[in-house]
Design an enzyme around this catalytic site. Structure first.
Site, PDB file in Angstrom:
ATOM      1  N   VAL A 107     -12.308  -4.639  -2.299  1.00 24.26           N
ATOM      2  CA  VAL A 107     -11.535  -3.481  -2.778  1.00 24.26           C
ATOM      3  C   VAL A 107     -11.358  -3.547  -4.298  1.00 24.26           C
ATOM      4  CG1 VAL A 107      -9.355  -2.230  -2.589  1.00 24.26           C
ATOM      5  CG2 VAL A 107     -10.348  -3.300  -0.559  1.00 24.26           C
ATOM      6  N   LYS A 129      -1.805  -4.039   4.081  1.00 25.02           N
ATOM      7  CA  LYS A 129      -0.995  -3.611   5.245  1.00 25.02           C
ATOM      8  C   LYS A 129      -0.245  -4.767   5.879  1.00 25.02           C
ATOM      9  CE  LYS A 129      -5.404  -4.309   6.668  1.00 25.02           C
ATOM     10  NZ  LYS A 129      -6.717  -3.877   6.261  1.00 25.02           N
ATOM     11  N   GLU A 142     -15.083  -9.267  10.525  1.00 22.52           N
ATOM     12  CA  GLU A 142     -14.795 -10.520   9.818  1.00 22.52           C
ATOM     13  C   GLU A 142     -15.309 -11.714  10.632  1.00 22.52           C
ATOM     14  OE1 GLU A 142     -13.037 -10.757   6.935  1.00 22.52           O
ATOM     15  OE2 GLU A 142     -12.571  -8.629   6.800  1.00 22.52           O
ATOM     16  N   LYS A 182      -0.700  -1.514  10.573  1.00 28.81           N
ATOM     17  CA  LYS A 182      -0.828  -0.150  10.036  1.00 28.81           C
ATOM     18  C   LYS A 182       0.165   0.792  10.723  1.00 28.81           C
ATOM     19  CE  LYS A 182      -5.645  -0.877   8.739  1.00 28.81           C
ATOM     20  NZ  LYS A 182      -7.020  -0.950   9.224  1.00 28.81           N
TER      21      LYS A 182
HETATM   22  P1  NAP Z   1     -11.471  -9.829  -0.336  1.00 30.44           P
HETATM   23  O1  NAP Z   1     -12.809  -9.242  -0.478  1.00 30.44           O
HETATM   24  O2  NAP Z   1     -11.332 -11.089   0.450  1.00 30.44           O
HETATM   25  O3  NAP Z   1     -10.886 -10.056  -1.806  1.00 30.44           O
HETATM   26  C1  NAP Z   1      -9.706 -10.748  -2.039  1.00 30.44           C
HETATM   27  C2  NAP Z   1      -9.602 -11.027  -3.524  1.00 30.44           C
HETATM   28  O4  NAP Z   1      -8.350 -11.629  -3.800  1.00 30.44           O
HETATM   29  C3  NAP Z   1     -10.663 -12.002  -4.039  1.00 30.44           C
HETATM   30  O5  NAP Z   1     -11.100 -11.595  -5.299  1.00 30.44           O
HETATM   31  C4  NAP Z   1      -9.918 -13.333  -4.123  1.00 30.44           C
HETATM   32  O6  NAP Z   1     -10.388 -14.161  -5.169  1.00 30.44           O
HETATM   33  C5  NAP Z   1      -8.531 -12.867  -4.474  1.00 30.44           C
HETATM   34  N1  NAP Z   1      -7.512 -13.772  -3.977  1.00 30.44           N
HETATM   35  C6  NAP Z   1      -7.168 -14.018  -2.698  1.00 30.44           C
HETATM   36  N2  NAP Z   1      -6.163 -14.909  -2.638  1.00 30.44           N
HETATM   37  C7  NAP Z   1      -5.868 -15.226  -3.916  1.00 30.44           C
HETATM   38  C8  NAP Z   1      -4.929 -16.102  -4.513  1.00 30.44           C
HETATM   39  N3  NAP Z   1      -4.088 -16.829  -3.780  1.00 30.44           N
HETATM   40  N4  NAP Z   1      -4.900 -16.169  -5.862  1.00 30.44           N
HETATM   41  C9  NAP Z   1      -5.746 -15.444  -6.603  1.00 30.44           C
HETATM   42  N5  NAP Z   1      -6.663 -14.592  -6.097  1.00 30.44           N
HETATM   43  C10 NAP Z   1      -6.723 -14.497  -4.776  1.00 30.44           C
HETATM   44  O7  NAP Z   1     -10.439  -8.788   0.320  1.00 30.44           O
HETATM   45  P2  NAP Z   1     -10.574  -7.195   0.353  1.00 30.44           P
HETATM   46  O8  NAP Z   1     -11.423  -6.802   1.498  1.00 30.44           O
HETATM   47  O9  NAP Z   1     -10.898  -6.698  -0.992  1.00 30.44           O
HETATM   48  O10 NAP Z   1      -9.083  -6.792   0.766  1.00 30.44           O
HETATM   49  C11 NAP Z   1      -8.034  -6.801  -0.169  1.00 30.44           C
HETATM   50  C12 NAP Z   1      -6.817  -6.120   0.426  1.00 30.44           C
HETATM   51  O11 NAP Z   1      -7.125  -4.769   0.725  1.00 30.44           O
HETATM   52  C13 NAP Z   1      -6.316  -6.720   1.752  1.00 30.44           C
HETATM   53  O12 NAP Z   1      -4.932  -6.629   1.811  1.00 30.44           O
HETATM   54  C14 NAP Z   1      -6.958  -5.814   2.799  1.00 30.44           C
HETATM   55  O13 NAP Z   1      -6.236  -5.803   4.009  1.00 30.44           O
HETATM   56  C15 NAP Z   1      -6.858  -4.489   2.090  1.00 30.44           C
HETATM   57  N6  NAP Z   1      -7.820  -3.483   2.547  1.00 30.44           N
HETATM   58  C16 NAP Z   1      -9.131  -3.806   2.615  1.00 30.44           C
HETATM   59  C17 NAP Z   1     -10.046  -2.837   3.004  1.00 30.44           C
HETATM   60  C18 NAP Z   1     -11.519  -3.151   3.037  1.00 30.44           C
HETATM   61  O14 NAP Z   1     -12.302  -2.275   3.391  1.00 30.44           O
HETATM   62  N7  NAP Z   1     -11.951  -4.351   2.691  1.00 30.44           N
HETATM   63  C19 NAP Z   1      -9.600  -1.550   3.330  1.00 30.44           C
HETATM   64  C20 NAP Z   1      -8.249  -1.254   3.233  1.00 30.44           C
HETATM   65  C21 NAP Z   1      -7.349  -2.232   2.836  1.00 30.44           C
HETATM   66  P3  NAP Z   1     -11.870 -14.770  -5.183  1.00 30.44           P
HETATM   67  O15 NAP Z   1     -12.788 -13.592  -5.297  1.00 30.44           O
HETATM   68  O16 NAP Z   1     -11.939 -15.641  -6.376  1.00 30.44           O
HETATM   69  O17 NAP Z   1     -12.025 -15.487  -3.880  1.00 30.44           O
HETATM   70  N1  HSE Z   2     -10.413  -4.729   9.046  1.00 29.88           N
HETATM   71  C1  HSE Z   2     -10.056  -3.359   8.841  1.00 29.88           C
HETATM   72  C2  HSE Z   2     -10.807  -2.492   9.847  1.00 29.88           C
HETATM   73  C3  HSE Z   2     -10.384  -2.969   7.400  1.00 29.88           C
HETATM   74  O1  HSE Z   2     -11.666  -2.991  10.604  1.00 29.88           O
HETATM   75  O2  HSE Z   2     -10.505  -1.306   9.927  1.00 29.88           O
HETATM   76  C4  HSE Z   2      -9.585  -1.814   6.881  1.00 29.88           C
HETATM   77  O3  HSE Z   2      -8.216  -1.996   6.920  1.00 29.88           O
END
Ligand code: NAP
Ligand code: HSE
Length: 436
Positions: free
Chosen positions: A18, A109, A194, A209
């Site tokens: 994100v 969330k 995941e 959610k």
């Molecule tokens: P992600 O790809 O795992 O990215 C997480 C990021 O946060 C990485 O850059 C990681 O650093 C950094 N991070 C994690 N823990 C940390 C810590 N303790 N200190 C410093 N940096 C830290 O996750 P994502 O998919 O982008 O999701 C992020 C958020 O958005 C979550 O809350 C998720 O539920 C929400 N979300 C995601 C989606 C989706 O489609 N992915 C959709 C809606 C909402 P590094 O890169 O160095 O490891």
């Molecule tokens: N893990 C979530 C999904 C990503 O499958 O919908 C978005 O919140």
């Protein structure tokens, strides 16, 4: 000539899927966003865990830091964007940001479902905004819709397909007749699920959610572990086939209903009519059906996850928070969210139609016994099929029933009695039928 406006300084906590999308969208639309905000948006810091990891090319690596103080102690940062996930340390970082009177945007969330009311309270006390559009439905503007568009109406009920992983798995099981495990493995190989799929397939992500939706739709402050939650592991390929025979589709739903003195919240797989607006929301798509007292039905559907759809919601929040800060009305939209503890309805009190599947020995009297036990608990059968067999091979058979509307407490008592019988070969399957 007047001096150009001071930029609104942003810091990102996280730069993964994100966060990378947010940086790309801010970069691609920078001129347009500056006109929408009235000042440029400038990313000043990006907190990550690993400085050596690859990042999107638009990310200026000199902004990366692993020290949260570089963000939280910097008075020049106006707005903190939390896209790191998890409850801790995200909560502590946002608490510190709010305390320092920085505006806050989050996509998290899990954090909102566990500590959302606390963070909202802090934001209101400090007169800053806490915006969270991306936390439910990714790119679908459901948070804004509930917070703003429904401000003149009452939400009577909502039904959400809010977990793309569950929807993808159920869609493929239905379309290709594949078992759950096989589709899950394939979804993981393709990056749709995941490596640890527990939060998604066991329903917890959808429950998080739903807790966020319940704050906005019903003004309810509800602990997420009190929401009855069931995932999709128990749905077999055979359930999709029987559902189809009866004119239904199996969907994983987050459900909320306003009952006046209580609010009903639950997350589980359910049957919806093939004619339902939710029936054709397939694959990784999300949809939220909301029914307003005055408005009637309303459906929002779209991409519920992924870097760019989610970034659209995050950047829209950044624009809103930046604008209200520049206009001197920081915290106004957050103050408009009013939540209170509300009692939850018990699952026992649900009244709906049910899909029941029994795996039983094919013996005389079995059907009569099942019908008798259901009847004793005021459950009336509407339709029934038994998978026919050409020969008497002694193998168990599936008996599937659709009931008329019944109260869940009675139905469960009948199911418990039936399950004790010696001719029951496997635990019966119960799926609720939702009218949506
Ligand atoms: P992600 O790809 O795992 O990215 C997480 C990021 O946060 C990485 O850059 C990681 O650093 C950094 N991070 C994690 N823990 C940390 C810590 N303790 N200190 C410093 N940096 C830290 O996750 P994502 O998919 O982008 O999701 C992020 C958020 O958005 C979550 O809350 C998720 O539920 C929400 N979300 C995601 C989606 C989706 O489609 N992915 C959709 C809606 C909402 P590094 O890169 O160095 O490891
Ligand atoms: N893990 C979530 C999904 C990503 O499958 O919908 C978005 O919140």
């Amino acid at each position: 000539m007047s001096a150009p406006p001071r930029p609104v300084n942003l810091a990102l906590l996280g730069c993964g899927t994100v966060g990378g999308g947010v940086i790309r969208l801010l970069h691609e639309n920078s001129a347009y966003l500056a006109t929408r905000v009235g000042a440029p948006l400038a990313v000043r810091r990006v907190l990550v865990r690993d400085l050596d990891k690859d990042r999107v090319p638009e990310c200026d690596r000199s902004l990366l830091t692993t020290n949260p103080d570089d963000v939280l102690n910097d008075p020049e940062i106006d707005l903190v964007v939390e896209v790191m996930g998890g409850e801790q340390p995200a909560f502590d970082y946002l608490r510190r940001a709010i305390d320092a009177k920085k505006g806050v945007v989050t996509a998290n969330k899990m954090l909102l479902a566990t500590r959302g009311p606390e963070l909202l309270g802090l934001a209101v006390d400090r007169g800053v905004d806490l915006a969270f559009e991306a936390s439910v439905g990714g790119g679908i503007p459901i948070v804004r819709t509930l917070r703003e568009a429904f401000t003149s109406d009452w939400v009577e009920r909502l039904y959400g397909i809010v977990n793309g992983t569950c929807n993808y798995i159920l869609s493929r099981m239905r379309e290709e007749g594949l078992p759950f495990d096989e589709v899950l493995r394939d979804a993981q190989a393709k990056g749709y699920a995941e490596a640890d799929p527990t939060l998604d397939v066991d329903g917890h992500d959808a429950a998080h959610k739903l807790v966020v939706l319940a704050m906005l739709a019903f003004g309810a402050r509800v602990a997420h572990d009190r929401v009855p939650t069931e995932g999709i592991r128990g749905v077999d390929a055979i359930d999709h086939r029987f559902a189809e025979r009866f004119g239904f589709v199996v969907k994983h739903l987050a459900i909320g209903r306003e009952l006046g003195d209580r609010v009903e919240l639950r997350v589980h797989p359910a049957l919806v009519s093939q004619k339902s607006v939710l029936a054709n929301v397939s694959g990784v798509l999300n949809a939220i059906f909301v029914e307003g007292r005055a408005l009637g039905p309303c459906l929002l559907s779209g991409r519920g996850a992924g870097d760019m759809p989610t970034a659209v919601s995050v950047v829209a929040d950044i624009v809103d928070v930046a604008r209200s800060k520049l206009a001197g009305s920081a915290g106004r939209s957050t103050r408009g969210i009013s939540i209170a503890d509300r009692p939850l309805a018990s699952l026992d009190d649900i009244e709906t139609r049910y899909y029941l599947r029994f795996t039983v020995k094919d013996e005389p009297g079995v059907l009569a016994h099942i019908a008798g036990a259901l009847g004793q608990h005021q459950v009336s059968i509407e339709q029934m099929v038994q998978d026919g067999r050409a020969t008497d091979d002694g193998l168990p058979v599936s008996v599937v029933m659709i009931t008329h509307r019944a109260r869940e407490a009675g139905l469960r008592r009948a199911m418990a009695e039936i399950e004790r019988e010696s001719w029951v070969v496997a635990p019966p399957r119960l799926l609720r039928i939702e009218e949506v």
